[in-house]
Design a protein around this motif. Structure first.
Motif, PDB file in Angstrom:
ATOM      1  N   MET A 259      53.093  55.123  32.812  1.00  0.00           N
ATOM      2  CA  MET A 259      53.977  54.104  33.584  1.00  0.00           C
ATOM      3  C   MET A 259      55.020  54.834  34.000  1.00  0.00           C
ATOM      4  N   THR A 260      55.886  55.855  33.242  1.00  0.00           N
ATOM      5  CA  THR A 260      56.908  56.499  33.610  1.00  0.00           C
ATOM      6  C   THR A 260      56.916  57.557  34.661  1.00  0.00           C
ATOM      7  N   GLY A 261      55.448  58.403  34.505  1.00  0.00           N
ATOM      8  CA  GLY A 261      54.967  59.306  35.498  1.00  0.00           C
ATOM      9  C   GLY A 261      54.528  58.570  36.880  1.00  0.00           C
ATOM     10  N   TRP A 262      54.251  57.306  36.719  1.00  0.00           N
ATOM     11  CA  TRP A 262      53.748  56.450  38.198  1.00  0.00           C
ATOM     12  C   TRP A 262      55.398  56.230  38.551  1.00  0.00           C
ATOM     13  N   LEU A 263      56.320  55.568  37.821  1.00  0.00           N
ATOM     14  CA  LEU A 263      57.401  55.386  38.376  1.00  0.00           C
ATOM     15  C   LEU A 263      58.286  56.503  39.289  1.00  0.00           C
ATOM     16  N   CYS A 264      57.974  57.553  38.495  1.00  0.00           N
ATOM     17  CA  CYS A 264      58.716  58.824  39.014  1.00  0.00           C
ATOM     18  C   CYS A 264      58.030  59.186  40.293  1.00  0.00           C
ATOM     19  N   ALA A 265      56.794  59.102  40.328  1.00  0.00           N
ATOM     20  CA  ALA A 265      56.092  59.399  41.699  1.00  0.00           C
ATOM     21  C   ALA A 265      56.499  58.459  42.637  1.00  0.00           C
ATOM     22  N   ASP A 292      56.641  40.143  26.660  1.00  0.00           N
ATOM     23  CA  ASP A 292      57.383  40.231  28.113  1.00  0.00           C
ATOM     24  C   ASP A 292      58.747  40.708  27.708  1.00  0.00           C
ATOM     25  N   ILE A 293      58.979  41.932  28.510  1.00  0.00           N
ATOM     26  CA  ILE A 293      60.306  42.447  28.081  1.00  0.00           C
ATOM     27  C   ILE A 293      61.102  42.820  29.539  1.00  0.00           C
ATOM     28  N   ALA A 294      62.346  41.980  29.572  1.00  0.00           N
ATOM     29  CA  ALA A 294      63.096  41.794  30.862  1.00  0.00           C
ATOM     30  C   ALA A 294      64.232  42.746  30.643  1.00  0.00           C
ATOM     31  N   LEU A 295      64.499  43.868  31.458  1.00  0.00           N
ATOM     32  CA  LEU A 295      65.507  44.495  31.384  1.00  0.00           C
ATOM     33  C   LEU A 295      66.613  44.156  32.311  1.00  0.00           C
ATOM     34  N   ALA A 296      67.997  44.363  31.723  1.00  0.00           N
ATOM     35  CA  ALA A 296      69.158  44.013  32.932  1.00  0.00           C
ATOM     36  C   ALA A 296      69.277  45.040  33.804  1.00  0.00           C
ATOM     37  N   GLU A 297      69.134  46.388  33.301  1.00  0.00           N
ATOM     38  CA  GLU A 297      69.280  47.591  34.191  1.00  0.00           C
ATOM     39  C   GLU A 297      67.845  48.130  34.523  1.00  0.00           C
ATOM     40  N   PRO A 298      67.530  48.208  35.557  1.00  0.00           N
ATOM     41  CA  PRO A 298      66.220  48.748  35.848  1.00  0.00           C
ATOM     42  C   PRO A 298      66.131  50.311  35.344  1.00  0.00           C
ATOM     43  N   THR A 299      65.119  50.817  34.655  1.00  0.00           N
ATOM     44  CA  THR A 299      65.101  52.110  34.267  1.00  0.00           C
ATOM     45  C   THR A 299      63.547  52.689  34.571  1.00  0.00           C
ATOM     46  N   TRP A 300      63.604  54.199  34.373  1.00  0.00           N
ATOM     47  CA  TRP A 300      62.226  54.944  34.654  1.00  0.00           C
ATOM     48  C   TRP A 300      62.030  55.654  33.406  1.00  0.00           C
ATOM     49  N   ARG A 301      63.083  55.588  32.328  1.00  0.00           N
ATOM     50  CA  ARG A 301      62.452  56.546  31.192  1.00  0.00           C
ATOM     51  C   ARG A 301      62.037  55.943  30.100  1.00  0.00           C
ATOM     52  N   ASP A 302      61.074  56.353  29.420  1.00  0.00           N
ATOM     53  CA  ASP A 302      60.162  55.989  28.387  1.00  0.00           C
ATOM     54  C   ASP A 302      60.986  55.804  27.000  1.00  0.00           C
ATOM     55  N   LEU A 306      60.459  52.492  24.929  1.00  0.00           N
ATOM     56  CA  LEU A 306      59.790  52.802  23.476  1.00  0.00           C
ATOM     57  C   LEU A 306      60.701  52.218  22.466  1.00  0.00           C
ATOM     58  N   ARG A 307      62.034  52.368  22.517  1.00  0.00           N
ATOM     59  CA  ARG A 307      62.940  51.755  21.459  1.00  0.00           C
ATOM     60  C   ARG A 307      62.817  50.225  21.473  1.00  0.00           C
ATOM     61  N   LEU A 308      62.650  49.587  22.491  1.00  0.00           N
ATOM     62  CA  LEU A 308      62.585  48.269  22.853  1.00  0.00           C
ATOM     63  C   LEU A 308      61.236  47.712  21.999  1.00  0.00           C
ATOM     64  N   LEU A 309      60.252  48.423  22.790  1.00  0.00           N
ATOM     65  CA  LEU A 309      58.870  47.971  22.004  1.00  0.00           C
ATOM     66  C   LEU A 309      58.931  48.134  20.617  1.00  0.00           C
ATOM     67  N   ARG A 310      59.323  49.193  19.976  1.00  0.00           N
ATOM     68  CA  ARG A 310      59.548  49.210  18.557  1.00  0.00           C
ATOM     69  C   ARG A 310      60.042  48.166  17.905  1.00  0.00           C
ATOM     70  N   GLU A 311      61.092  47.986  18.411  1.00  0.00           N
ATOM     71  CA  GLU A 311      61.914  46.815  17.797  1.00  0.00           C
ATOM     72  C   GLU A 311      61.143  45.272  17.863  1.00  0.00           C
ATOM     73  N   ARG A 312      60.474  45.053  19.189  1.00  0.00           N
ATOM     74  CA  ARG A 312      59.605  43.952  19.411  1.00  0.00           C
ATOM     75  C   ARG A 312      58.488  43.851  18.260  1.00  0.00           C
ATOM     76  N   LEU A 313      57.643  45.082  18.156  1.00  0.00           N
ATOM     77  CA  LEU A 313      56.753  44.997  17.461  1.00  0.00           C
ATOM     78  C   LEU A 313      56.831  44.917  16.071  1.00  0.00           C
ATOM     79  N   ALA A 314      58.160  45.491  15.542  1.00  0.00           N
ATOM     80  CA  ALA A 314      58.229  45.374  14.154  1.00  0.00           C
ATOM     81  C   ALA A 314      58.822  43.831  13.590  1.00  0.00           C
TER      82      ALA A 314
END
Length: 493
Positions: A259-265, A292-302, A306-314
């Motif tokens: 997804m981050t590669g797609w965002l950069c392209a 479902d992860i909603a971001l306050a600041e749009p990002t294109w870095r993984d 990845l940190r957000l997903l790690r916390e949600r999955l934990a």
């Protein structure tokens, strides 16, 4: 500087079926009943490429056999190419599980060719694949060096020396004529180039000469670049039933890299992503679990995602085993350019603070991370409420809801949850010591019906020079003859 990176995935048929294979696993991939890919343990057992199924089972009865799947290999190669778009928009698929990247314009951005190669190799390994990388001034030269794992050549002269030492069997057009080349003692690419061109063309065709000329930069090279689709949705089928949510992070990272590669392209940043955890099908089918992860600041870095997903999955308890993952970018917007300020902002940038807030929400839960929501009410205890952060902190828009005259008045840094009644000594309120009024009164009258309040607020000073926010309650109908009641409502810092 024109520079190409060739990326050859020699174990792609095996890693498609065993992305987390190790030296302890004995696995063999078959095509037309012959072995085309082996794990190290299978090779140690005596299995060789080209061996038939029966011979493989005789030497390694415990081996796991897989039938080669060209469609799944193409999907895996496309996934790798999508992740590599993070480094350059010029990525092309070549023959025999090889990708070509034009990275001449990316060298300065990523710190040079060595740093770029290390990052590319790390990305490929994070996707679950192993690759041989090579650099050359021409695309076909990079392809040949990668196929032979012959290292990097940054100039035409060094590339020509390396290419001349490579075996001629690397060229696909030369393989049908290998016996003839061996008979005349022509074994390397350099020796092939030394043969008379008219005779070589009559015997082997023009494709061989065209490939040799392209490798040495004597002909133009044309490619069909891989184009990122208009929207992103990627799926990953797991190779086992996963019952622990933490074990899903490896697969989720593979999808995030794509997804981050797609965002950069696409030059976009993502605001909202969803991760579907697919459960078993059949009679015991369950609907997929949605993250479902909603971001306050749009990002294109993984890294942040990845940190957000790690916390949600934990924090997630799986209702059923997971057999597949699906990642989708739901909301994207054009990528904002980086800040051009010369000096860093004290306390970090707004983007860094937003990422911290999002990480706290993912770790502690949205109900435990709150922000102030000012209200247009003069009563201090009603002038603010605490609401879920929802990815951001209160800002100027929320402060503008307060009356303008209230914003200019002094307010304590600590407002008590419930006013404390004060004793009276010598007709003065007492809190540890007699309090002396240090300001003119501020009258607040607000509220409707039974909620109406009428108070005179003062800044009071004790004998220890501490300042307090106190008020005198005005009793309706009694006027100034009634005994006033004093309360402590806040403490100044």
């Amino acid at each position: 500087m024109r520079l190409w990176i060739g990326l050859y995935l020699p174990r792609l048929p095996l890693e498609v079926f065993c992305p987390n294979w190790s030296d302890e696993q004995c696995a063999v991939v078959l095509e037309h009943e012959r072995a085309v890919a082996l794990s190290p343990q299978a090779r140690a057992a005596g299995v060789r490429l080209g061996m038939r199924r029966g011979g493989v089972l005789m030497l390694a009865p415990q081996a796991r056999l897989h039938e080669r799947a060209a469609a799944r290999e193409a999907e895996a190669l496309q996934a790798v190419a999508m992740a590599l778009l993070h480094y350059t928009p010029l990525v092309a698929a070549a023959e025999e599980a090889t990708l070509l990247m034009d990275v001449g314009a990316s060298l300065r951005l990523f710190g040079g060719v060595r740093a770029l190669c290390r990052r590319i190799d790390a990305s490929v390994r994070a996707l679950g694949f192993s690759a041989a990388l090579a650099c050359a001034p021409t695309a076909r030269g990079a392809w040949l060096l990668a196929r032979a794992d012959a290292g990097r050549a940054l100039t035409m002269a060094s590339m020509a020396r390396r290419l001349d030492r490579l075996p001629g069997a690397l060229l696909p057009p030369a393989r049908p004529y290998l016996d003839w080349f061996e008979g005349i003692g022509c074994l390397t690419l350099g020796q092939m180039r030394g043969l008379p061109r008219p005779g070589l063309q009559r015997r082997c065709g023009g494709a061989l000469l065209a490939m040799l000329d392209g490798a040495h930069g004597q002909t133009a090279e044309l490619f069909e670049w891989i184009v990122a689709p208009a929207s992103f949705r990627a799926r990953l089928e797991l190779f086992d039933r996963v019952e622990n949510a933490d074990a899903l992070l490896f697969g989720a990272r593979r999808l995030l890299l794509q997804m981050t590669g797609w965002l950069c392209a696409r030059q976009c940043a993502v605001e909202r992503v969803s991760l579907l955890l697919e459960h078993e099908r059949g009679r015991e089918a369950r609907p997929p679990t949605l993250l479902d992860i909603a971001l306050a600041e749009p990002t294109w870095r993984d890294e942040h995602l990845l940190r957000l997903l790690r916390e949600r999955l934990a924090q997630l308890s799986l209702a059923a085993p997971v057999i597949g993952l699906c990642l989708e970018a739901l909301q994207v917007q054009p990528m904002a350019p980086a800040s051009a300020s010369l000096f860093p902002e004290p306390g970090g940038s707004p983007q860094e603070r937003q990422r911290l807030f999002e990480l706290l929400v993912a770790r502690l839960g949205p109900e435990n991370v709150l922000k102030a929501a000012p209200r247009a009410d003069y009563r201090p205890e009603e002038a603010n409420a605490w609401v879920p952060l929802r990815g951001g902190a209160g800002g100027p828009a929320a402060q503008a809801q307060l009356p303008a005259d209230v914003l200019s008045m002094p307010r304590p840094s600590w407002l008590l949850a419930k006013p404390v009644a004060l004793l009276m000594r010598g007709h003065r309120p007492f809190y540890g010591s007699p309090l002396k009024m240090a300001s003119a009164p501020e009258r607040i009258e607000a509220g409707w019906w039974s909620q109406a309040q009428a108070r005179d607020y003062f800044i009071a000073e004790g004998q220890d020079h501490a300042h307090y926010w106190v008020y005198r309650e005005r009793i309706g109908g009694a006027g100034e003859q009634a005994e006033p009641r004093w309360y402590l409502h806040g403490l100044f810092g």
